[in-house]
Design a protein around this motif. Structure first.
Motif, PDB file in Angstrom:
ATOM      1  N   GLN A  29      -2.165  10.338   2.187  1.00  0.00           N
ATOM      2  CA  GLN A  29      -3.555  10.296   2.642  1.00  0.00           C
ATOM      3  C   GLN A  29      -4.181  11.641   2.277  1.00  0.00           C
ATOM      4  N   GLY A  30      -4.952  11.637   1.185  1.00  0.00           N
ATOM      5  CA  GLY A  30      -5.493  12.891   0.672  1.00  0.00           C
ATOM      6  C   GLY A  30      -4.349  13.766   0.211  1.00  0.00           C
ATOM      7  N   ILE A  88      -3.567   5.888   1.247  1.00  0.00           N
ATOM      8  CA  ILE A  88      -4.700   5.587   2.123  1.00  0.00           C
ATOM      9  C   ILE A  88      -5.912   6.289   1.525  1.00  0.00           C
ATOM     10  N   ASN A  89      -6.851   5.488   1.030  1.00  0.00           N
ATOM     11  CA  ASN A  89      -8.009   6.053   0.331  1.00  0.00           C
ATOM     12  C   ASN A  89      -9.167   6.421   1.249  1.00  0.00           C
ATOM     13  N   ASP A  90      -9.359   5.670   2.333  1.00  0.00           N
ATOM     14  CA  ASP A  90     -10.507   5.907   3.197  1.00  0.00           C
ATOM     15  C   ASP A  90     -10.212   5.388   4.602  1.00  0.00           C
ATOM     16  N   ASN A  91     -11.190   5.524   5.490  1.00  0.00           N
ATOM     17  CA  ASN A  91     -11.011   5.080   6.876  1.00  0.00           C
ATOM     18  C   ASN A  91     -10.801   3.582   6.988  1.00  0.00           C
ATOM     19  N   SER A  92     -11.363   2.825   6.070  1.00  0.00           N
ATOM     20  CA  SER A  92     -11.178   1.376   6.078  1.00  0.00           C
ATOM     21  C   SER A  92      -9.707   1.031   5.854  1.00  0.00           C
ATOM     22  N   ASP A  93      -9.076   1.701   4.880  1.00  0.00           N
ATOM     23  CA  ASP A  93      -7.638   1.512   4.645  1.00  0.00           C
ATOM     24  C   ASP A  93      -6.839   1.879   5.896  1.00  0.00           C
ATOM     25  N   LEU A  94      -7.201   3.010   6.495  1.00  0.00           N
ATOM     26  CA  LEU A  94      -6.486   3.491   7.678  1.00  0.00           C
ATOM     27  C   LEU A  94      -6.563   2.488   8.821  1.00  0.00           C
ATOM     28  N   LYS A 134       0.828  -1.202   0.000  1.00  0.00           N
ATOM     29  CA  LYS A 134       0.000   0.000   0.000  1.00  0.00           C
ATOM     30  C   LYS A 134       0.865   1.255   0.000  1.00  0.00           C
TER      31      LYS A 134
END
Length: 145
Positions: free
Chosen positions: A129-130, A26-32, A23
């Motif tokens: 992340q963003g 980090i695309n979303d909270n699930s990834d995080l 990875k």
């Protein structure tokens, strides 16, 4: 059929254990959450060593790294040299309507000044992340020599 099931389980296990290595974004909270669990739960403390996992988020790459390392050190210091302070207060007043009782409790975790000489960074990786950088750092501190 039995062999196919075993192969699929082996392949899925191998793929999931490299999630953090593969990875980069980090695309979303699930990834995080998945990254956090995989990285921080991989290292287990015992009597001879304490691991601290930290993360830092910043729009500046170097600040992200610094925050992450500091967070990991604070987590180790919390285990190695902290104390819990608790204060309780109970007051009762009586008036014409009856007894008024109040109870207050305050708990604090104080991290005492702790020297973490000779810690070792065992993992560090930065993700995008963003429009910011998130860095994970894991340190190992020998508690018994």
């Amino acid at each position: 059929m039995k062999y196919i099931s075993i192969m699929l389980i082996t392949i899925l296990t191998a793929c999931s254990s490299n999630y953090a290595e593969k990875k980069t974004i980090i695309n979303d909270n699930s990834d995080l959450l998945k990254l956090n669990a995989e990285i921080c739960n991989k290292y287990k403390s015992d009597e001879s060593k304490t691991y601290g996992c930290g993360s830092g988020l910043s729009s500046d790459l170097e600040v992200s790294k610094t925050k992450s390392l500091l967070n990991a050190k604070v987590n180790v210091a919390d285990i190695v040299g902290s104390s819990i302070l608790k204060s309780e207060k109970q007051t009762r007043t009586e008036n014409s309507k009856g007894v008024n009782s109040k109870y207050q409790t305050i708990e604090e975790n104080k991290i005492l000044e702790t020297s973490l000489n000779n810690y070792k960074v065992v993992f560090t990786k930065t993700f995008k992340q963003g429009n910011k950088f998130r860095t994970y750092t894991v340190i190992k501190y020998a508690t018994k020599t």
